[in-house]
Scaffold this motif. Structure first.
Motif, mmCIF file in Angstrom:
data_model
loop_
_atom_site.group_PDB
_atom_site.id
_atom_site.type_symbol
_atom_site.label_atom_id
_atom_site.label_comp_id
_atom_site.label_asym_id
_atom_site.label_seq_id
_atom_site.Cartn_x
_atom_site.Cartn_y
_atom_site.Cartn_z
ATOM 1 N N ALA A 30 11.472 17.190 14.441
ATOM 2 C CA ALA A 30 12.042 18.319 15.184
ATOM 3 C C ALA A 30 11.004 18.928 16.127
ATOM 4 C CB ALA A 30 12.559 19.377 14.215
ATOM 5 N N VAL A 66 20.876 24.969 18.344
ATOM 6 C CA VAL A 66 20.530 24.242 17.112
ATOM 7 C C VAL A 66 21.859 23.960 16.429
ATOM 8 C CG1 VAL A 66 19.188 24.269 14.986
ATOM 9 C CG2 VAL A 66 18.356 25.500 17.005
ATOM 10 N N VAL A 70 20.408 21.417 9.836
ATOM 11 C CA VAL A 70 18.949 21.593 9.866
ATOM 12 C C VAL A 70 18.339 21.107 8.563
ATOM 13 C CG1 VAL A 70 17.123 23.358 9.887
ATOM 14 C CG2 VAL A 70 18.992 23.447 11.559
ATOM 15 N N CYS A 80 11.828 23.880 8.102
ATOM 16 C CA CYS A 80 12.738 23.739 9.254
ATOM 17 C C CYS A 80 13.521 25.030 9.472
ATOM 18 C CB CYS A 80 13.686 22.569 9.041
ATOM 19 S SG CYS A 80 12.898 20.935 9.235
ATOM 20 N N VAL A 84 13.459 27.739 12.762
ATOM 21 C CA VAL A 84 14.609 28.269 13.491
ATOM 22 C C VAL A 84 14.594 29.789 13.494
ATOM 23 C CG1 VAL A 84 17.125 28.411 13.555
ATOM 24 C CG2 VAL A 84 16.013 26.239 13.025
ATOM 25 N N TYR A 98 22.239 29.074 16.410
ATOM 26 C CA TYR A 98 22.229 28.163 15.264
ATOM 27 C C TYR A 98 23.646 28.091 14.713
ATOM 28 C CZ TYR A 98 20.798 26.507 10.543
ATOM 29 O OH TYR A 98 20.650 25.826 9.356
#
Length: 213
Positions: A30, A66, A70, A80, A84, A98
């Protein structure tokens, strides 16, 4: 309902949209993908990195989508998620969106997602509650109506109302918080009531979160 700064502000103009999905707990991949934005002189950097290799929002006018999943599969699920949250906190309001994927859906409806030993279905009550609070605040939504497309994780080609979808996601999180997250009956009711977003399908969650742009 609460409205998070992450989604509250409408963005004017026609900003460049960067879209990443299915990180699945692989932090190094990522980071590499996000840092690749700006490798040419035609585009500014999306992120910068510090001495500890953590990513930070750079000075730019992008919108980062996003687009779900995830977590799960890889070794760095919490890292991760932290990435975010950090980018959401550092970016101007509304610039990091997200969305729920079926693996985030498993945090909301763990009683009906049959994934043994997955990060999403193994969270403790405090961790689940923290995630649900972010959903309730609007930091995690179902979809985003961009400037040319509607963005969501996967599944359904029929048109849908983005605001109604996001309201359903927030309402579901609020109900789950009211019953301390783990009420199996409430989870089932939510799946039925908001089937456009939460339908699990016949394979234990693989068909969940059915929206499509």
């Amino acid at each position: 309902m609460n409205t998070s700064p992450a989604i509250a502000q409408q963005i004017s103009g026609d900003p460049l949209i960067v879209h990443i999905s299915d990180v699945h707990g692989y932090l190094a991949d990522a980071r590499s993908a996000l840092r690749a934005v700006g490798d040419t002189e035609s585009y500014p950097d999306l992120v910068t990195s510090d001495q500890d290799n953590r990513l930070h929002w750079a000075d730019n006018n992008y919108v980062l989508i996003v687009n779900g999943d995830v977590i799960d599969r890889g070794p760095a699920n919490e890292e991760c998620l932290e990435m975010v949250w950090r980018l959401q906190n550092e970016a101007p309001s509304g610039r990091v969106r997200y969305h729920l994927g079926n693996h985030e859906l498993a945090i909301l409806l763990p009683s009906f997602v049959r994934w043994p030993d997955a990060y999403s279905t193994s969270l403790g009550s405090a961790q689940r509650r923290e995630f649900l609070q972010r959903v309730n605040e609007g930091a995690v939504t179902g979809a985003f109506e961009g400037y040319q497309y509607i963005y969501s994780h996967a599944g359904q080609n029929e048109p849908f109302n983005v605001r109604k979808v996001n309201d359903a996601v927030q309402a579901a999180a609020s109900e789950l918080l009211d019953v301390d997250c783990d009420d199996r009956m409430v989870q089932k009711q939510l799946e039925r009531r908001y089937s456009r977003v939460f339908a699990l399908g016949g394979n234990g969650g693989r068909g969940g979160c059915r929206l499509r742009r």
